[in-house]
Design a protein around this motif. Structure first.
Motif, PDB file in Angstrom:
ATOM      1  N   GLN A   1      -4.202   9.737  12.359  1.00 21.37           N
ATOM      2  CA  GLN A   1      -4.908   9.355  13.577  1.00 21.37           C
ATOM      3  C   GLN A   1      -5.389  10.571  14.360  1.00 21.37           C
ATOM      4  O   GLN A   1      -6.483  10.557  14.942  1.00 21.37           O
ATOM      5  CB  GLN A   1      -4.017   8.484  14.466  1.00 21.37           C
TER       6      GLN A   1
ATOM      7  N   LEU B   1     -12.326  14.023  14.681  1.00 25.29           N
ATOM      8  CA  LEU B   1     -13.647  13.796  14.078  1.00 25.29           C
ATOM      9  C   LEU B   1     -14.510  12.883  14.949  1.00 25.29           C
ATOM     10  O   LEU B   1     -15.748  13.004  14.940  1.00 25.29           O
ATOM     11  CB  LEU B   1     -13.474  13.177  12.688  1.00 25.29           C
ATOM     12  N   ASN B   2     -13.877  12.012  15.707  1.00 26.04           N
ATOM     13  CA  ASN B   2     -14.627  11.111  16.587  1.00 26.04           C
ATOM     14  C   ASN B   2     -14.872  11.706  17.969  1.00 26.04           C
ATOM     15  O   ASN B   2     -15.354  11.011  18.877  1.00 26.04           O
ATOM     16  CB  ASN B   2     -13.886   9.783  16.720  1.00 26.04           C
TER      17      ASN B   2
ATOM     18  N   GLU C   1     -12.741  12.855  20.243  1.00 27.08           N
ATOM     19  CA  GLU C   1     -11.792  12.551  21.317  1.00 27.08           C
ATOM     20  C   GLU C   1     -10.931  13.769  21.648  1.00 27.08           C
ATOM     21  O   GLU C   1     -10.719  14.652  20.808  1.00 27.08           O
ATOM     22  CB  GLU C   1     -10.909  11.372  20.915  1.00 27.08           C
TER      23      GLU C   1
ATOM     24  N   ASP D   1     -14.279  16.416   5.471  1.00 25.77           N
ATOM     25  CA  ASP D   1     -14.632  16.414   6.896  1.00 25.77           C
ATOM     26  C   ASP D   1     -13.510  16.976   7.764  1.00 25.77           C
ATOM     27  O   ASP D   1     -13.758  17.535   8.835  1.00 25.77           O
ATOM     28  CB  ASP D   1     -14.965  14.985   7.340  1.00 25.77           C
TER      29      ASP D   1
ATOM     30  N   ASP E   1     -12.859   3.271   7.426  1.00 23.02           N
ATOM     31  CA  ASP E   1     -13.691   4.409   7.823  1.00 23.02           C
ATOM     32  C   ASP E   1     -13.219   5.731   7.238  1.00 23.02           C
ATOM     33  O   ASP E   1     -13.762   6.776   7.569  1.00 23.02           O
ATOM     34  CB  ASP E   1     -13.718   4.538   9.349  1.00 23.02           C
TER      35      ASP E   1
ATOM     36  N   GLN F   1     -20.072   5.528  10.053  1.00 24.67           N
ATOM     37  CA  GLN F   1     -19.464   6.821   9.786  1.00 24.67           C
ATOM     38  C   GLN F   1     -18.219   6.667   8.924  1.00 24.67           C
ATOM     39  O   GLN F   1     -17.281   5.973   9.295  1.00 24.67           O
ATOM     40  CB  GLN F   1     -19.104   7.506  11.099  1.00 24.67           C
ATOM     41  N   GLN F   2     -18.214   7.292   7.767  1.00 22.94           N
ATOM     42  CA  GLN F   2     -17.027   7.318   6.934  1.00 22.94           C
ATOM     43  C   GLN F   2     -16.641   8.770   6.686  1.00 22.94           C
ATOM     44  O   GLN F   2     -17.487   9.603   6.360  1.00 22.94           O
ATOM     45  CB  GLN F   2     -17.252   6.605   5.602  1.00 22.94           C
ATOM     46  N   TYR F   3     -15.375   9.071   6.854  1.00 25.34           N
ATOM     47  CA  TYR F   3     -14.885  10.435   6.740  1.00 25.34           C
ATOM     48  C   TYR F   3     -14.036  10.604   5.493  1.00 25.34           C
ATOM     49  O   TYR F   3     -13.323   9.686   5.073  1.00 25.34           O
ATOM     50  CB  TYR F   3     -14.034  10.798   7.961  1.00 25.34           C
TER      51      TYR F   3
ATOM     52  N   ASN G   1      -7.751   1.544   6.641  1.00 26.19           N
ATOM     53  CA  ASN G   1      -8.859   1.966   7.501  1.00 26.19           C
ATOM     54  C   ASN G   1     -10.112   2.140   6.657  1.00 26.19           C
ATOM     55  O   ASN G   1     -10.200   3.052   5.827  1.00 26.19           O
ATOM     56  CB  ASN G   1      -8.480   3.278   8.201  1.00 26.19           C
TER      57      ASN G   1
ATOM     58  N   LEU H   1      -8.556  11.744  12.701  1.00 27.64           N
ATOM     59  CA  LEU H   1      -9.668  10.829  12.995  1.00 27.64           C
ATOM     60  C   LEU H   1     -10.139  10.977  14.443  1.00 27.64           C
ATOM     61  O   LEU H   1     -11.351  10.957  14.718  1.00 27.64           O
ATOM     62  CB  LEU H   1      -9.240   9.391  12.727  1.00 27.64           C
ATOM     63  N   ASP H   2      -9.197  11.135  15.373  1.00 26.91           N
ATOM     64  CA  ASP H   2      -9.569  11.311  16.780  1.00 26.91           C
ATOM     65  C   ASP H   2     -10.407  12.575  16.963  1.00 26.91           C
ATOM     66  O   ASP H   2     -11.394  12.583  17.716  1.00 26.91           O
ATOM     67  CB  ASP H   2      -8.316  11.384  17.656  1.00 26.91           C
TER      68      ASP H   2
END
Length: 319
Positions: free
Chosen positions: A284, A290-291, A293, A86, A58, A25-27, A56, A287-288
């Motif tokens: 961060q 999108l993942n 979390e 994204d 990713d 997965q790349q955002y 990073n 990214l959290d």
């Protein structure tokens, strides 16, 4: 036959590895900032954000700067929507004016993180998180620093102060002034705030504002500035008028120039805030989200008090 089997197995393994890499997965995350060139905090923030993204594998980032122009920032938000990023990070030029554009991103299912300075509350339904400092708390802590100093000097029942605020309409400026103005009468009810004028986060303009204050008021015991860049501008004006030694200077967001003025004994205190922490936290947070979390809606990092008394506990700011 055995060699052919090994060759086939190696080819299969290579294809599997390529497939796995393609599936990683790349955002793409877009950021539109307020005004990078206006002060060293925002310049350092951008540098730290780009460095964090480059470290990073990713994430790819689209880095934009509104140059303090609301219309330009709105156009940048719409452009990022067209690029189908994204996620989007916005450092608002104006906490109310950007809301319609933020709503468009929300309608396109693009998660939005607001960084450093929040948007107005009516836009909260359209964002996933705010990442940055608690600016009201910063203002409150600055009021406590000033009141404590006045108390040490024995002038807490008679002191008069002026305030140099940030850019009008800008949430950080509004909240830091709000926190200061609400907290000051609670801790030092007899201190008088005689006037507030904007310095627009600009040292030269703040120096001019302070020059006018010095002409207008014979008795100024303290100056509260929305950041140290403006605070040092005010200090420079007071130095030129040979009145710096009579005034307590307190700011927020401790800049290197503020730290140096504290070392010199000319500037009393501020609030310690790192643009590197600010930038890394924003990336961060995106990214959290999108993942998948869980992320707090108000994702604050701590900003402690710093004065001449405890500055040895803090590293000199890099901006």
């Amino acid at each position: 036959m055995k060699a052919k089997t090994l060759a086939a197995l190696a080819a299969t393994t290579a294809l599997a590895a390529l497939g796995s890499a393609a599936a990683a997965q790349q955002y793409t995350i877009g950021i539109t900032q307020n005004n990078v060139g206006v002060d060293s905090y925002q310049t350092t923030y951008e540098q730290a954000f780009i460095a964090a993204a480059e470290a990073n594998d990713d994430v790819q980032v689209v880095v934009l700067d509104a140059g303090g122009d609301v219309a330009r920032q709105i156009a940048q938000i719409e452009d990022l929507i067209q690029q189908q990023v994204d996620a989007m990070i916005i450092w608002p030029t104006n906490g109310e004016a950007v809301i319609p554009a933020v709503r468009k991103a929300f309608q396109e299912d693009i998660p939005v993180v607001i960084t450093n300075s929040n948007i107005a509350e009516q836009g909260f339904d359209f964002i996933r998180s705010f990442s940055g400092p608690d600016n009201i708390t910063q203002g409150q802590r600055a009021a406590e620093i000033m009141c404590d100093r006045f108390t040490e000097m024995g002038i807490e029942d008679e002191a008069q102060i002026v305030q140099i605020s940030g850019q009008p309409g800008y949430t950080t400026a509004i909240e830091r002034a709000q926190g200061f103005e609400e907290r000051l009468p609670e801790v030092c009810p007899n201190v008088t705030l005689v006037e507030t004028q904007p310095g627009d986060w600009n040292r030269e303009k703040s120096q001019q504002v302070m020059e006018a204050f010095l002409v207008k008021y014979d008795d100024i015991d303290g100056v509260y500035s929305g950041d140290d860049n403006m605070g040092v501008g005010a200090l420079n004006a007071a130095r030129a008028a040979d009145r710096a030694g009579d005034i307590v200077f307190v700011g927020a967001t401790n800049f290197a120039v503020g730290y140096e003025a504290m070392e010199a004994g000319d500037y009393w205190g501020s609030i310690y805030q790192s643009p590197v922490d600010d930038a890394e936290a924003a990336l961060q947070t995106a990214l959290d989200i999108l993942n998948g979390e869980d992320v707090p809606f108000l994702n604050y990092f701590d900003t402690p008090k710093i004065t001449q008394d405890n500055m040895g506990e803090f590293t000199k700011p890099v901006f």
